[in-house]
Design a protein around this motif. Structure first.
Motif, PDB file in Angstrom:
ATOM      1  N   VAL A  63       0.669  -1.232  -0.081  1.00  0.00           N
ATOM      2  CA  VAL A  63      -0.059  -0.250  -0.074  1.00  0.00           C
ATOM      3  C   VAL A  63       0.938   1.209   0.107  1.00  0.00           C
ATOM      4  CG1 VAL A  63      -1.672   1.370   1.169  1.00  0.00           C
ATOM      5  CG2 VAL A  63      -1.753  -0.877   1.224  1.00  0.00           C
ATOM      6  N   ALA A  64       1.986   1.185   0.714  1.00  0.00           N
ATOM      7  CA  ALA A  64       2.898   2.379   0.987  1.00  0.00           C
ATOM      8  C   ALA A  64       3.596   2.817  -0.273  1.00  0.00           C
ATOM      9  CB  ALA A  64       3.615   2.094   2.091  1.00  0.00           C
ATOM     10  N   HIS A 111      -6.107  -0.275  -3.109  1.00  0.00           N
ATOM     11  CA  HIS A 111      -6.662  -1.318  -2.683  1.00  0.00           C
ATOM     12  C   HIS A 111      -6.587  -2.706  -3.253  1.00  0.00           C
ATOM     13  CE1 HIS A 111      -9.006   2.498  -1.824  1.00  0.00           C
ATOM     14  NE2 HIS A 111      -9.499   1.892  -0.705  1.00  0.00           N
ATOM     15  N   TYR A 112      -5.556  -2.716  -4.117  1.00  0.00           N
ATOM     16  CA  TYR A 112      -5.179  -4.130  -4.498  1.00  0.00           C
ATOM     17  C   TYR A 112      -4.702  -4.782  -3.365  1.00  0.00           C
ATOM     18  CZ  TYR A 112      -2.237  -7.911  -6.413  1.00  0.00           C
ATOM     19  OH  TYR A 112      -1.561  -8.943  -6.655  1.00  0.00           O
ATOM     20  N   ALA A 115     -14.612  -1.693  -3.617  1.00  0.00           N
ATOM     21  CA  ALA A 115     -15.152  -0.867  -4.435  1.00  0.00           C
ATOM     22  C   ALA A 115     -15.149   0.829  -4.160  1.00  0.00           C
ATOM     23  CB  ALA A 115     -16.415  -1.081  -5.103  1.00  0.00           C
ATOM     24  N   PRO A 116     -13.989   1.381  -3.735  1.00  0.00           N
ATOM     25  CA  PRO A 116     -14.173   2.841  -3.047  1.00  0.00           C
ATOM     26  C   PRO A 116     -14.634   3.668  -4.181  1.00  0.00           C
ATOM     27  CG  PRO A 116     -11.874   2.281  -3.356  1.00  0.00           C
ATOM     28  CD  PRO A 116     -12.746   0.897  -3.720  1.00  0.00           C
ATOM     29  N   GLU A 133      -7.069   8.939   0.288  1.00  0.00           N
ATOM     30  CA  GLU A 133      -5.618   8.060   0.331  1.00  0.00           C
ATOM     31  C   GLU A 133      -5.781   7.028   1.484  1.00  0.00           C
ATOM     32  OE1 GLU A 133      -3.413   7.911  -1.721  1.00  0.00           O
ATOM     33  OE2 GLU A 133      -3.581   9.886  -2.795  1.00  0.00           O
ATOM     34  N   LEU A 134      -6.399   7.357   2.691  1.00  0.00           N
ATOM     35  CA  LEU A 134      -6.476   6.658   3.944  1.00  0.00           C
ATOM     36  C   LEU A 134      -7.589   5.716   3.749  1.00  0.00           C
ATOM     37  CD1 LEU A 134      -5.887   9.162   6.320  1.00  0.00           C
ATOM     38  CD2 LEU A 134      -4.300   7.216   5.629  1.00  0.00           C
ATOM     39  N   SER A 135      -8.435   5.405   2.471  1.00  0.00           N
ATOM     40  CA  SER A 135      -9.395   4.552   2.351  1.00  0.00           C
ATOM     41  C   SER A 135      -9.126   3.134   2.514  1.00  0.00           C
ATOM     42  CB  SER A 135     -10.121   4.902   1.115  1.00  0.00           C
ATOM     43  OG  SER A 135     -10.541   3.462   0.737  1.00  0.00           O
ATOM     44  N   PRO A 136      -7.716   2.499   2.178  1.00  0.00           N
ATOM     45  CA  PRO A 136      -7.436   1.429   2.349  1.00  0.00           C
ATOM     46  C   PRO A 136      -7.281   0.713   3.995  1.00  0.00           C
ATOM     47  CG  PRO A 136      -5.984   2.352   1.117  1.00  0.00           C
ATOM     48  CD  PRO A 136      -6.869   3.290   1.653  1.00  0.00           C
TER      49      PRO A 136
END
Ligand code: G6P
Length: 607
Positions: free
Chosen positions: A307-308, A474-475, A519-520, A569-572
């Motif tokens: 993610v980072a 989100h992958y 699915a954001p 950005e913080l959605s994950p």
């Protein structure tokens, strides 16, 4: 992973050993054992399964010196016969790690007349010590000479019948520490086992051998020369690992995330600026000098790194690569001294991550940075810069709060690197920090979805397989969601970047292959919606974790759960929390032991 506890004190140490093993249960194990020594010799008790079984067998046992172990099978099946301690004559040994030359040692010992009771590598250590004691009166010396014959990683604790006042311990590769109190001296593979009796700890270094006797200890190197090791006062508290009102540690840890995140980001709580020094005095200089970032980690921590990579490249504009530590350590790479090497590990003791870090340094890459949840761990001690996440002890084998706090730490690192490199505008900096501070409140709202997620889990838990899809940042969250599900529910799950669906996995889609999609409402949503239609058209059933504004049409085949807000950005982090609850409830429906999934270990201290 295997765990060691040893104690020598003025009073009965058996309850301390059992409590220590209880505290180590979270690491994952399949059998447990204790050996004590007194004037009558050595007594050994072992049980397959839980520490509670061992506790029943040792209820009336009393002793002032003993060693104990939880075993996670490497050499030989989980069985009472293979459980530690292993004995030879009057010697009893517990061991963590792997002895790589055990086969040749075993042959030599068989030739000398020794009969092996178990399939373990550990039994060779017991016989070797016993053999040396035939001509050597000192147990310490016998252990020291034995360690010189061992190739591999080990932490051992040894007792012997003619030395009832003594325990000898040694380490090379596997962690081992001493605990010092007024009433006794202790040793363990993990601080959590000793916090019940003391917070004064001594971390042994590779090659150290220690003798514990009469409330005193003496540490030497492998040549037998005394060495001084610092006593550190642990910051961890013993009661931080109680279950409280929760049914499982994993559940407790999922619900602790708002606090864990708040504690981790406290450092930026009241500021509109990120201060680079919070990563270490050298951080401003180092962040300016670097031209690449290399992230090394295993398992869930590796997904945090993945993610980072999205954040570091899009916000800080630094080329970033993420490597599985066990691959990197044996790969020929192109070293780059201007590369910042970031090791991510909740435990700080994962053997592959530690070895990969050392390997990276051996190639002349000296700029190192640890993100870790255990301040005293080896990885933290060996890095120049560090950020300690403040998740508190994580007991459930499947990582939850350690992962989300790693993500928060990595986001702060991204902002600091971006700022130091002059690519972060003050307005953006303020906005990102504002979003970061909102994180605990945002997670609380996601946790409120638990009942709806439970309903999904009821439908889902009978499935054999599942595919997880995500795109962009989100992958890696799809990867983590699939990992969490397989770890604790044992449902086979694979994750793909949604765009890869038609390059293979689509062939698997039918009514028996559910698809979980993240699915954001972001720039990739429309692309993802097309992927969802591809699944629907082939009779697949979809479970979609969307968020505000995603606007996906619900139908019999498409179940949708809306997260309360879209979080940029913080959605994950928010989607992770929903997927943790999903895996947890699927596992509960199946009646699995959520905190101790079969075959897995919390802290993998062997290769
Ligand atoms: C084990 C644990 C995982 C963890 C991985 C890496 O497999 O079960 O939860 O992600 O090790 O551990 P680390 O302590 O280095 O993060």
């Amino acid at each position: 992973m295997c765990g060691i506890v040893a104690a020598i004190a003025e009073t009965n140490i058996v309850p301390t050993l059992i409590e220590g093993l209880n505290k180590l249960e979270y690491r994952g194990y399949d059998s447990a054992g204790i050996a004590i020594v007194n004037q009558d010799g050595v007594e050994r008790y072992r049980a397959l399964g839980r520490v509670s079984e061992l506790e029943k067998k040792t209820q009336d046992l009393k002793a002032t010196a003993g060693i104990a172990h939880t075993r996670w099978a490497t050499h030989g099946v989980p069985s009472k016969r293979n459980a530690h301690p292993h004995v030879s004559g009057g010697v009893a040994v517990v061991h963590n790690g792997i002895i790589e030359n055990y086969e040749s040692l075993r042959e030599e010992l068989i030739a000398q007349g020794y009969v092996f009771e178990s399939e373990t590598d550990t039994e060779t250590i017991a016989h070797l010590i016993e053999l040396i004691l035939k001509t050597e009166s000192s147990l310490f010396e016998a252990v020291r000479q034995t360690t010189q014959k061992l190739v591999g990683a080990y932490a051992i604790a040894v007792i012997e019948e003619s030395h009832p006042e003594l325990i000898v311990v040694a380490r090379e590769g596997s962690p081992l520490l001493l605990g010092v109190s007024e009433s006794g001296i202790y040793a363990a593979s993990d601080a959590s086992a000793l916090l019940q009796v003391t917070q004064q700890l001594i971390y042994l270094e590779n090659g150290d051998i220690a003798q514990l006797k009469n409330n005193q200890f003496c540490i030497t190197d492998q040549a037998g020369t005394p060495v001084a090791r610092e006593i550190v006062v642990s910051q961890l508290s013993a009661d931080a690992v109680d279950l409280g009102n929760y049914q499982h540690y994993m559940q407790k840890e999922i619900f602790e995330q708002p606090d864990a995140l708040a504690n981790t980001i406290e450092i930026v709580a009241s500021s509109d600026q990120i201060h680079t020094q919070l990563f270490g005095a050298q951080a401003p200089q180092i962040f300016k000098e670097i031209d690449r970032i290399l992230i090394l980690a295993c398992g869930t921590s590796n997904y945090a790194g993945q993610v980072a990579k999205y954040w570091l490249e899009s916000i800080a504009k630094v080329p970033t690569s993420v490597e599985v530590a066990s691959e990197y350590r044996y790969r020929t790479t192109v070293p780059n001294p201007r590369q910042l090497v970031v090791a991510i590990s909740q435990s700080g003791e994962t053997a592959d991550t530690l070895a990969a870090l050392r390997f990276a340094k051996s190639l002349g890459q000296e700029k190192t940075f640890a993100i870790c949840n255990v301040p005293e761990s080896a990885i933290v001690r060996e890095c120049e810069l560090r950020f300690i996440t403040r998740a508190g002890p994580e007991i459930g084998v499947a990582s939850t709060k350690a992962f989300t706090t790693q993500l928060a730490a990595l986001f702060m690192l991204t902002l600091a690197v971006a700022k130091q490199r002059g690519v972060l505008f003050p307005a953006e900096e303020g906005q990102y920090l504002h979003e970061l501070r909102h994180l605990p409140a945002a997670v609380i709202e996601v946790l409120k979805l638990e009942n709806s997620i439970k309903v999904w889990a009821e439908k889902f838990s009978s499935k054999q397989d599942a595919i997880f899809l995500g795109r962009g940042r989100h992958y890696p969250i799809a990867l983590e969601g699939a990992l969490k599900l397989k770890e604790i529910s044992y449902i086979h799950a694979e994750a793909y970047p949604a765009g890869e669906l038609k390059h293979g996995p689509l062939a698997l889609i039918d009514s028996e292959m559910p698809v979980v999609a993240i699915a954001p409402n972001d720039e990739l949503l429309e692309k993802l919606k097309s992927n969802l239609q591809e699944v629907k058209a082939r009779g697949g059933e979809l479970f979609v974790f969307a968020d505000q504004g995603s606007h996906i049409t619900q139908s019999d085949e498409i179940h949708i759960l809306y997260l309360p807000e879209h979080y940029g950005e913080l959605s994950p982090i928010l989607h992770t929390v929903a997927l943790q609850l999903f895996a947890y409830h699927c596992a509960l429906m199946k009646g699995n032991d959520v905190d101790k999934p079969r075959n897995l270990a919390k802290s993998v201290t062997v290769e």
